[in-house]
Design a protein around this motif. Sequence first.
Motif, PDB file in Angstrom:
ATOM      1  N   GLU A  48      45.780  43.870  36.429  1.00 33.78           N
ATOM      2  CA  GLU A  48      46.835  43.196  35.674  1.00 33.78           C
ATOM      3  C   GLU A  48      46.401  41.891  35.043  1.00 33.78           C
ATOM      4  O   GLU A  48      46.707  41.600  33.903  1.00 33.78           O
ATOM      5  N   LEU A  49      45.690  41.070  35.814  1.00 40.03           N
ATOM      6  CA  LEU A  49      45.341  39.740  35.318  1.00 40.03           C
ATOM      7  C   LEU A  49      44.015  39.707  34.582  1.00 40.03           C
ATOM      8  O   LEU A  49      43.883  39.105  33.532  1.00 40.03           O
ATOM      9  N   LYS A  50      43.025  40.391  35.150  1.00 38.95           N
ATOM     10  CA  LYS A  50      41.673  40.242  34.598  1.00 38.95           C
ATOM     11  C   LYS A  50      41.336  41.275  33.528  1.00 38.95           C
ATOM     12  O   LYS A  50      40.235  41.232  32.980  1.00 38.95           O
ATOM     13  N   GLY A  51      42.233  42.202  33.277  1.00 39.87           N
ATOM     14  CA  GLY A  51      41.865  43.302  32.379  1.00 39.87           C
ATOM     15  C   GLY A  51      41.167  44.378  33.184  1.00 39.87           C
ATOM     16  O   GLY A  51      41.687  45.461  33.405  1.00 39.87           O
ATOM     17  N   GLU A  52      39.985  44.033  33.677  1.00 39.16           N
ATOM     18  CA  GLU A  52      39.300  44.933  34.593  1.00 39.16           C
ATOM     19  C   GLU A  52      38.937  44.196  35.876  1.00 39.16           C
ATOM     20  O   GLU A  52      38.494  43.043  35.825  1.00 39.16           O
ATOM     21  N   GLY A  53      39.153  44.848  37.002  1.00 35.72           N
ATOM     22  CA  GLY A  53      38.687  44.328  38.270  1.00 35.72           C
ATOM     23  C   GLY A  53      37.377  45.018  38.617  1.00 35.72           C
ATOM     24  O   GLY A  53      36.997  46.011  37.988  1.00 35.72           O
ATOM     25  N   ILE A  54      36.688  44.458  39.625  1.00 35.82           N
ATOM     26  CA  ILE A  54      35.388  45.019  40.006  1.00 35.82           C
ATOM     27  C   ILE A  54      35.526  45.817  41.299  1.00 35.82           C
ATOM     28  O   ILE A  54      35.948  45.280  42.325  1.00 35.82           O
ATOM     29  N   CYS A  55      35.197  47.090  41.229  1.00 35.99           N
ATOM     30  CA  CYS A  55      35.242  47.943  42.413  1.00 35.99           C
ATOM     31  C   CYS A  55      33.820  48.377  42.759  1.00 35.99           C
ATOM     32  O   CYS A  55      33.102  48.904  41.906  1.00 35.99           O
ATOM     33  N   CYS A  56      33.422  48.141  44.008  1.00 33.11           N
ATOM     34  CA  CYS A  56      32.054  48.455  44.418  1.00 33.11           C
ATOM     35  C   CYS A  56      32.062  49.590  45.440  1.00 33.11           C
ATOM     36  O   CYS A  56      32.714  49.490  46.481  1.00 33.11           O
ATOM     37  N   PHE A  57      31.335  50.630  45.136  1.00 36.51           N
ATOM     38  CA  PHE A  57      31.116  51.714  46.095  1.00 36.51           C
ATOM     39  C   PHE A  57      29.769  51.437  46.757  1.00 36.51           C
ATOM     40  O   PHE A  57      28.754  51.324  46.073  1.00 36.51           O
ATOM     41  N   VAL A  58      29.778  51.320  48.078  1.00 34.19           N
ATOM     42  CA  VAL A  58      28.587  50.851  48.766  1.00 34.19           C
ATOM     43  C   VAL A  58      28.178  51.829  49.867  1.00 34.19           C
ATOM     44  O   VAL A  58      29.001  52.221  50.684  1.00 34.19           O
ATOM     45  N   LEU A  92      26.017  52.052  53.146  1.00 34.23           N
ATOM     46  CA  LEU A  92      25.392  51.120  54.097  1.00 34.23           C
ATOM     47  C   LEU A  92      24.184  51.758  54.766  1.00 34.23           C
ATOM     48  O   LEU A  92      24.084  52.977  54.874  1.00 34.23           O
ATOM     49  N   LYS A  93      23.265  50.896  55.244  1.00 38.93           N
ATOM     50  CA  LYS A  93      22.129  51.407  56.009  1.00 38.93           C
ATOM     51  C   LYS A  93      22.589  51.815  57.400  1.00 38.93           C
ATOM     52  O   LYS A  93      22.114  52.797  57.958  1.00 38.93           O
ATOM     53  N   SER A  94      23.513  51.016  57.975  1.00 35.38           N
ATOM     54  CA  SER A  94      24.041  51.406  59.279  1.00 35.38           C
ATOM     55  C   SER A  94      25.496  50.948  59.418  1.00 35.38           C
ATOM     56  O   SER A  94      25.921  50.006  58.747  1.00 35.38           O
ATOM     57  N   GLY A  95      26.244  51.620  60.281  1.00 35.15           N
ATOM     58  CA  GLY A  95      27.645  51.283  60.530  1.00 35.15           C
ATOM     59  C   GLY A  95      28.557  51.817  59.445  1.00 35.15           C
ATOM     60  O   GLY A  95      28.098  52.323  58.421  1.00 35.15           O
ATOM     61  N   ASP A  96      29.919  51.738  59.668  1.00 31.13           N
ATOM     62  CA  ASP A  96      30.807  52.269  58.640  1.00 31.13           C
ATOM     63  C   ASP A  96      31.612  51.195  57.938  1.00 31.13           C
ATOM     64  O   ASP A  96      32.575  51.470  57.252  1.00 31.13           O
ATOM     65  N   GLY A  97      31.225  49.924  58.115  1.00 30.71           N
ATOM     66  CA  GLY A  97      31.839  48.898  57.293  1.00 30.71           C
ATOM     67  C   GLY A  97      33.214  48.461  57.741  1.00 30.71           C
ATOM     68  O   GLY A  97      34.213  49.055  57.349  1.00 30.71           O
ATOM     69  N   SER A  98      33.286  47.432  58.560  1.00 26.39           N
ATOM     70  CA  SER A  98      34.578  46.876  58.988  1.00 26.39           C
ATOM     71  C   SER A  98      35.136  46.022  57.853  1.00 26.39           C
ATOM     72  O   SER A  98      34.450  45.726  56.873  1.00 26.39           O
ATOM     73  N   ASP A  99      36.404  45.581  57.996  1.00 29.46           N
ATOM     74  CA  ASP A  99      36.985  44.694  56.993  1.00 29.46           C
ATOM     75  C   ASP A  99      36.181  43.403  56.869  1.00 29.46           C
ATOM     76  O   ASP A  99      36.029  42.857  55.785  1.00 29.46           O
ATOM     77  N   GLU A 100      35.660  42.927  58.026  1.00 31.39           N
ATOM     78  CA  GLU A 100      34.854  41.688  57.987  1.00 31.39           C
ATOM     79  C   GLU A 100      33.594  41.908  57.163  1.00 31.39           C
ATOM     80  O   GLU A 100      33.167  41.063  56.397  1.00 31.39           O
ATOM     81  N   GLU A 101      33.001  43.080  57.345  1.00 32.86           N
ATOM     82  CA  GLU A 101      31.764  43.338  56.605  1.00 32.86           C
ATOM     83  C   GLU A 101      32.039  43.470  55.102  1.00 32.86           C
ATOM     84  O   GLU A 101      31.264  42.988  54.276  1.00 32.86           O
ATOM     85  N   LYS A 102      33.167  44.090  54.755  1.00 38.18           N
ATOM     86  CA  LYS A 102      33.529  44.176  53.338  1.00 38.18           C
ATOM     87  C   LYS A 102      33.701  42.778  52.743  1.00 38.18           C
ATOM     88  O   LYS A 102      33.238  42.502  51.639  1.00 38.18           O
ATOM     89  N   GLU A 103      34.371  41.921  53.512  1.00 41.00           N
ATOM     90  CA  GLU A 103      34.581  40.544  53.054  1.00 41.00           C
ATOM     91  C   GLU A 103      33.237  39.828  52.902  1.00 41.00           C
ATOM     92  O   GLU A 103      33.015  39.086  51.944  1.00 41.00           O
ATOM     93  N   GLU A 104      32.354  40.095  53.838  1.00 40.57           N
ATOM     94  CA  GLU A 104      31.029  39.474  53.781  1.00 40.57           C
ATOM     95  C   GLU A 104      30.287  39.913  52.509  1.00 40.57           C
ATOM     96  O   GLU A 104      29.622  39.108  51.847  1.00 40.57           O
ATOM     97  N   LEU A 105      30.430  41.175  52.159  1.00 41.42           N
ATOM     98  CA  LEU A 105      29.762  41.676  50.946  1.00 41.42           C
ATOM     99  C   LEU A 105      30.332  41.010  49.689  1.00 41.42           C
ATOM    100  O   LEU A 105      29.599  40.648  48.774  1.00 41.42           O
ATOM    101  N   LYS A 106      31.659  40.832  49.681  1.00 40.98           N
ATOM    102  CA  LYS A 106      32.273  40.146  48.532  1.00 40.98           C
ATOM    103  C   LYS A 106      31.702  38.734  48.383  1.00 40.98           C
ATOM    104  O   LYS A 106      31.337  38.306  47.292  1.00 40.98           O
ATOM    105  N   PRO A 136      33.655  40.800  43.783  1.00 46.76           N
ATOM    106  CA  PRO A 136      34.291  42.119  43.802  1.00 46.76           C
ATOM    107  C   PRO A 136      35.757  42.031  44.237  1.00 46.76           C
ATOM    108  O   PRO A 136      36.111  41.242  45.099  1.00 46.76           O
ATOM    109  N   ASP A 137      36.601  42.853  43.615  1.00 45.42           N
ATOM    110  CA  ASP A 137      37.985  42.955  44.038  1.00 45.42           C
ATOM    111  C   ASP A 137      38.129  43.965  45.162  1.00 45.42           C
ATOM    112  O   ASP A 137      38.968  43.818  46.036  1.00 45.42           O
TER     113      ASP A 137
END
Length: 650
Positions: free
Chosen positions: A560-570, A572-586, A599-600
């Motif tokens: 809505e605001l930016k026109g396009e947001g950034i979506c990242c498909f990632v 991982l080498k290990s683990g399934d990605g907790s919310d904390e890890e997603k935040e860390e990647l951002k 990234p949004d």
Amino acid sequence: MTDAGQNIESVLQEDRKFPPSSEFSAQANISSEQQYLEMWNKGKDDPAGFWGELAKENLAWFKEFDSVMDGEMPETKWFTGGKINASYQCLDRHLTGPRKNKAAIIWEGEPGDQRILTYQQLHHEVCKFANVLKKLGIETGDRVTIYMPMVPELAIAMLACARLGAVHSIVFGGFSADAIADRNHDAESKLVITADGGWRRGKEIPLKATVDEAMEKSPTVENVVVYRRTGGDVNMVPDRDYWWHDLMEDVDADCPAVELDSEHPLFILYTSGSTGKPKGVLHTTAGYMLGATMTSKWVFDLKEDDTYWCTADIGWITGHSYITYGPLSNGTTSLMYEGAPNWPDEGRFWNIVEKSQVNIFYTAPTAIRAFIKWGDQWPSQYDLSSLRLLGTVGEPINPEAWMWYHKVIGNEKCPIVDTWWQTETGGIMLSPLPGVTATKPGSCTKPLPGVVPAIVTEEGEPVTEGGGLLVMTQPWPHMLRTVYGDHDRFIETYFSKFDGKYYFAGDGARIDDDGYYWVMGRVDDVLNVSGHRLSTMEVESALVAHDNVAEAAVVGFPHELKGEGICCFVTLKSGDGSDEEKEELKQHVRKQIGAIATPDKIKIAPALPKTRSGKIMRRLLRDIAAGRDVSGDVTTLEDNTILEKLREDD
Ligand code: 7RM
């Protein structure tokens, strides 16, 4: 950061630089900056003189050409009046000297079987098979579809076609019956050459059965030749299907190469765009052969005793130009491997490098990212010290993947040639020269001699800051000549954007202060965040620089605001990605390249959707990121189950 909304802004900072060693430069085919500049300037100012001299020195002519180039791009004809044959160029020429008994092809099957064909032996087989083709009624100009596993007979079939001037159309062995039928139909093929099957991760891929299905919708095809590879059951249709080995019993090896016009078609190779039906990219004989020959010699620095290995499948342009035509034209020993890199285990490639003492190794970024994910314990079990030069092709290489390749595979002593080119360009266009160019991780560096690129705006004006559209301002001999059966589409796709003045490659790129080119991906993939045009590749590279990221694909989604947001498909080498890890990647991306690229959304992907040649298909991810059904063509997708899995992670 000027001119937002027009140019592609670059946000990735990369300052590392790796000059070639003085030992490498001293022995290189092109060994100094001055030599490169002289060649490049001549190619730009006097292309006819430049290419004409090379063609006389490096190609075998039955009759020399009258003129080097006639007509303006895109209709330029090359080497008019000349008579030539690509099979003669790759084989006969080498039989009168010391290359006669040199290995032309070192082949390894997936189960571990091995064959070596000398130039003499390869010539013998090619001549015999060309006589088989004649017996089946194949004449100069006829189209022949080849659908085979990575066995020497694939190269034999293509060189036999070339010997007669029959036009081969190779269809990658992973394609479906419908894909074969469409290509048979479009090219009006008379013959299909296939095998019973091929080996992939220990399983038999049933090629003949797929051809049988395609034959129901291939009215132009009269016969099918079947090479016995796996010994699996096949259904042979009487008077239509013949075994390769039966046909080879009744022919002799006397088959002079047909003297063909320079512009005689050599092959058609279908390439799928993002929409519409695949385009039959057509290459012709002399120009293509000159390009494949010279670029192999310059970029791979080929020497008489090198063992050279390109890991691509011959079903792609990389295999056409850099397994078969380029290396064989140079009299090189070309290694060919049938199967998967992780069969029977993840050390297979390095086992082959050690065993055959491979000197030059050419692969794709997607493979390198897989090697990294599998871990250093695989390459470290093997002696890789024979390697002297490494190459990559197919996608932009993320700088951290480049660094891994440099350290773990190259032991910090091998130059890396990051080669930018396309099916349409026939051969490498932008690449380091390994004895000359100081490389920078992620940059394909400079144009080769004879190549004059530019970066322009949508209006065709030169871009002075940031990225723009990559174009070629001058014709080159190995450029595609048409889209088979649809010349209008050829003009429309590659030349209409700039009124015929430039060849438009469809990629975005930028030039840095040293004049180095950085390809930023397909223009269709560019993100537009709050009016800033960002390269998906740069955000992906920032993600891949994180310790736990194996691979990443970045797309835009409506915001809505930016026109396009950034979506990242990632992945991982290990683990399934907790919310904390997603935040860390951002935060990691934000820190690496700035707030604008934060990234949004981060979505954890077990694997990314890729084409069968390993390129990430961002188009499909855009649909998923936007919550739409996946639209458009998915027939080139390697693994259909991936899309389902990605939709689940919401
Ligand atoms: C050889 C091949 C062509 C497209 C091209 C680019 C991408 C290829 C590089 C690259 C960045 C590279 N032919 N591409 N090589 N991008 N750096 N070194 O791949 O017809 O299948 O694809 O591939 O987008 O336009 S192809």
